[in-house]
Design a protein around this motif. Sequence first.
Motif, PDB file in Angstrom:
ATOM      1  N   ALA A   1      56.816  17.418  12.215  1.00 45.11           N
ATOM      2  CA  ALA A   1      57.621  17.712  11.981  1.00 45.11           C
ATOM      3  C   ALA A   1      57.533  19.486  12.620  1.00 45.11           C
ATOM      4  N   ALA A   2      56.763  20.366  11.913  1.00 49.69           N
ATOM      5  CA  ALA A   2      56.585  21.530  12.239  1.00 49.69           C
ATOM      6  C   ALA A   2      55.403  22.107  12.941  1.00 49.69           C
ATOM      7  N   ALA A   3      54.767  21.079  13.074  1.00 46.44           N
ATOM      8  CA  ALA A   3      53.993  21.089  14.774  1.00 46.44           C
ATOM      9  C   ALA A   3      54.913  21.346  15.614  1.00 46.44           C
ATOM     10  N   ARG A   4      55.743  20.218  16.144  1.00 46.86           N
ATOM     11  CA  ARG A   4      56.482  20.224  17.141  1.00 46.86           C
ATOM     12  C   ARG A   4      57.685  21.440  17.242  1.00 46.86           C
ATOM     13  N   LEU A   5      58.139  21.625  16.135  1.00 44.44           N
ATOM     14  CA  LEU A   5      59.259  23.044  15.748  1.00 44.44           C
ATOM     15  C   LEU A   5      58.283  23.424  16.397  1.00 44.44           C
ATOM     16  N   ASP A   6      57.066  24.838  16.116  1.00 40.78           N
ATOM     17  CA  ASP A   6      56.567  25.299  16.475  1.00 40.78           C
ATOM     18  C   ASP A   6      55.749  25.732  17.958  1.00 40.78           C
ATOM     19  N   ASP A   7      56.195  23.958  18.399  1.00 40.22           N
ATOM     20  CA  ASP A   7      55.878  24.132  19.984  1.00 40.22           C
ATOM     21  C   ASP A   7      56.602  24.413  20.583  1.00 40.22           C
ATOM     22  N   ALA A   8      58.128  23.995  19.676  1.00 41.81           N
ATOM     23  CA  ALA A   8      59.758  24.260  21.012  1.00 41.81           C
ATOM     24  C   ALA A   8      59.643  25.670  20.342  1.00 41.81           C
ATOM     25  N   ALA A   9      59.865  26.544  19.261  1.00 44.84           N
ATOM     26  CA  ALA A   9      60.042  27.992  19.588  1.00 44.84           C
ATOM     27  C   ALA A   9      59.502  29.069  19.808  1.00 44.84           C
ATOM     28  N   ASN A  10      57.549  28.301  20.395  1.00 46.34           N
ATOM     29  CA  ASN A  10      57.438  29.026  21.396  1.00 46.34           C
ATOM     30  C   ASN A  10      57.039  28.962  22.665  1.00 46.34           C
ATOM     31  N   LEU A  11      58.075  28.484  23.234  1.00 48.74           N
ATOM     32  CA  LEU A  11      58.020  27.915  24.199  1.00 48.74           C
ATOM     33  C   LEU A  11      58.204  29.057  24.620  1.00 48.74           C
ATOM     34  N   LEU A  12      59.588  29.658  25.359  1.00 48.22           N
ATOM     35  CA  LEU A  12      60.084  30.627  25.522  1.00 48.22           C
ATOM     36  C   LEU A  12      58.531  32.109  25.705  1.00 48.22           C
ATOM     37  N   PRO A  13      58.476  32.536  24.432  1.00 54.99           N
ATOM     38  CA  PRO A  13      57.336  33.933  24.102  1.00 54.99           C
ATOM     39  C   PRO A  13      55.651  32.999  24.167  1.00 54.99           C
ATOM     40  N   ALA A  14      55.936  31.908  24.021  1.00 60.54           N
ATOM     41  CA  ALA A  14      54.413  32.031  25.198  1.00 60.54           C
ATOM     42  C   ALA A  14      54.155  32.730  26.562  1.00 60.54           C
ATOM     43  N   ARG A  15      55.029  32.015  27.429  1.00 63.81           N
ATOM     44  CA  ARG A  15      54.663  31.940  28.801  1.00 63.81           C
ATOM     45  C   ARG A  15      55.560  33.349  29.391  1.00 63.81           C
ATOM     46  N   LEU A  16      56.461  34.333  27.981  1.00 56.56           N
ATOM     47  CA  LEU A  16      56.435  35.727  28.011  1.00 56.56           C
ATOM     48  C   LEU A  16      55.545  36.293  27.866  1.00 56.56           C
ATOM     49  N   THR A  17      54.019  35.850  26.893  1.00 56.14           N
ATOM     50  CA  THR A  17      52.946  36.992  26.545  1.00 56.14           C
ATOM     51  C   THR A  17      52.098  36.882  27.949  1.00 56.14           C
ATOM     52  N   ALA A  18      52.773  35.144  28.448  1.00 54.33           N
ATOM     53  CA  ALA A  18      51.386  35.350  29.987  1.00 54.33           C
ATOM     54  C   ALA A  18      51.557  36.134  30.691  1.00 54.33           C
ATOM     55  N   ALA A  19      53.166  35.845  31.256  1.00 56.26           N
ATOM     56  CA  ALA A  19      53.148  37.299  32.969  1.00 56.26           C
ATOM     57  C   ALA A  19      53.133  38.414  32.437  1.00 56.26           C
ATOM     58  N   LEU A  20      53.805  38.739  31.173  1.00 56.33           N
ATOM     59  CA  LEU A  20      53.444  39.883  30.889  1.00 56.33           C
ATOM     60  C   LEU A  20      51.930  40.498  30.359  1.00 56.33           C
ATOM     61  N   ALA A  21      50.494  39.584  30.582  1.00 56.77           N
ATOM     62  CA  ALA A  21      49.342  39.687  30.797  1.00 56.77           C
ATOM     63  C   ALA A  21      48.774  39.446  32.047  1.00 56.77           C
ATOM     64  N   VAL A  22      49.665  38.973  32.697  1.00 56.14           N
ATOM     65  CA  VAL A  22      49.641  39.348  33.912  1.00 56.14           C
ATOM     66  C   VAL A  22      49.542  40.523  34.331  1.00 56.14           C
ATOM     67  N   LEU A  23      50.310  40.847  33.997  1.00 55.32           N
ATOM     68  CA  LEU A  23      51.257  42.285  34.985  1.00 55.32           C
ATOM     69  C   LEU A  23      50.420  42.997  34.477  1.00 55.32           C
ATOM     70  N   ALA A  24      49.590  43.204  33.164  1.00 52.32           N
ATOM     71  CA  ALA A  24      48.828  44.354  32.465  1.00 52.32           C
ATOM     72  C   ALA A  24      47.126  44.163  32.679  1.00 52.32           C
ATOM     73  N   ALA A  25      47.036  43.263  33.094  1.00 49.42           N
ATOM     74  CA  ALA A  25      45.800  42.870  33.601  1.00 49.42           C
ATOM     75  C   ALA A  25      45.022  44.440  34.256  1.00 49.42           C
ATOM     76  N   PRO A  26      45.683  45.557  34.331  1.00 52.39           N
ATOM     77  CA  PRO A  26      44.491  46.735  35.087  1.00 52.39           C
ATOM     78  C   PRO A  26      44.176  47.442  34.152  1.00 52.39           C
ATOM     79  N   VAL A  27      45.336  47.495  32.577  1.00 51.05           N
ATOM     80  CA  VAL A  27      44.425  48.221  31.332  1.00 51.05           C
ATOM     81  C   VAL A  27      43.850  47.516  30.746  1.00 51.05           C
ATOM     82  N   ALA A  28      43.104  46.520  31.056  1.00 51.52           N
ATOM     83  CA  ALA A  28      41.374  45.241  30.616  1.00 51.52           C
ATOM     84  C   ALA A  28      40.960  45.697  32.443  1.00 51.52           C
ATOM     85  N   GLY A  29      40.820  46.025  32.867  1.00 53.12           N
ATOM     86  CA  GLY A  29      39.706  46.127  33.935  1.00 53.12           C
ATOM     87  C   GLY A  29      40.349  44.676  34.793  1.00 53.12           C
ATOM     88  N   GLY A  30      41.233  43.969  34.126  1.00 52.56           N
ATOM     89  CA  GLY A  30      41.046  42.908  35.536  1.00 52.56           C
ATOM     90  C   GLY A  30      42.541  42.677  36.622  1.00 52.56           C
TER      91      GLY A  30
END
Length: 318
Positions: free
Chosen positions: A192-221
Amino acid sequence: MRAATALGLLAGAAADAVFADPRRGHPVALFGRAAAALERRLYADSKARGAAHAALCAGGAALLGAAAQALTRDRPWARAAVTAAATWAVLGGTSLGREGAYLAAALERKDIAAARARLPHLCGRDPGRLDEPELARATVESVAENTSDAVVAPLVWGAIAGVPGLLGYRAINTLDAMVGHRSPRYANFGWAAARLDDAANLLPARLTAALAVLAAPVAGGSPRRALAVLRRDGHRHPSPNAGRCEAAFAGALGVRLGGANDYGGRIEHRPHLGDGERPGAADIRRAVRLARVVGLAATALAALAAARPRLARATRPA
């Protein structure tokens, strides 16, 4: 009160940047001890018992936040202060960056022993047999995943639900780290703890990925390359969330992540994410720089969402 919540999120993020995590008496550590004590009373090889444990721990943390929010209902400066304190308590971005920098420095001076000794501060892998590239890979993957778990996700839930969201999310994520892993003891109790964590992170993980894509130039990418890797590889990871973060970072850095992970004798094989060589010490430093920019962007977005009623409503789950 929305302005007070937004101000509190900004002040808490600033406190994390200046002071990092407290060395003693960290609220998350205190919660962990309480959760462990409750586990000793409730434990059974049962999903139902595990669900009760997760509900009591996460629900208790959220109720504590709700009580703090109720007590500051008509006092905006008190609400801002309580939100700031809670935000500082649950964020871990500065400590994450420092751990990454320490690992990078150890690998730069070829001190493999020091790097192996430090890696458990970031992840649960057995570092005993890891060479320099594998230590670097573990560090980059941990920085990527924890940018979501320790920075973006708390801010998202703080913007959505204020202090209850901040404390409730950190409780969920801490429980997942404690009992949510796959092992004989926790296969059922931690489900239950693992599934709850999966649900709580669905939106934040995808926002993190989107921001990392947009910020790629600061890492030389390149944002285009990072997006391509995210779309191609993000879903291949066994975690519905970590894979998105790691793939976006891999694409932004131009490295290849994934492989065999040893968790105390339990080997998990992860698919490769990204292209190129395995990462090195310099790539850790680029990952830390990328994580910092992602964290700053997430802070600004969270404060904006908290301050604007329409944006706050739009971020609430249906």
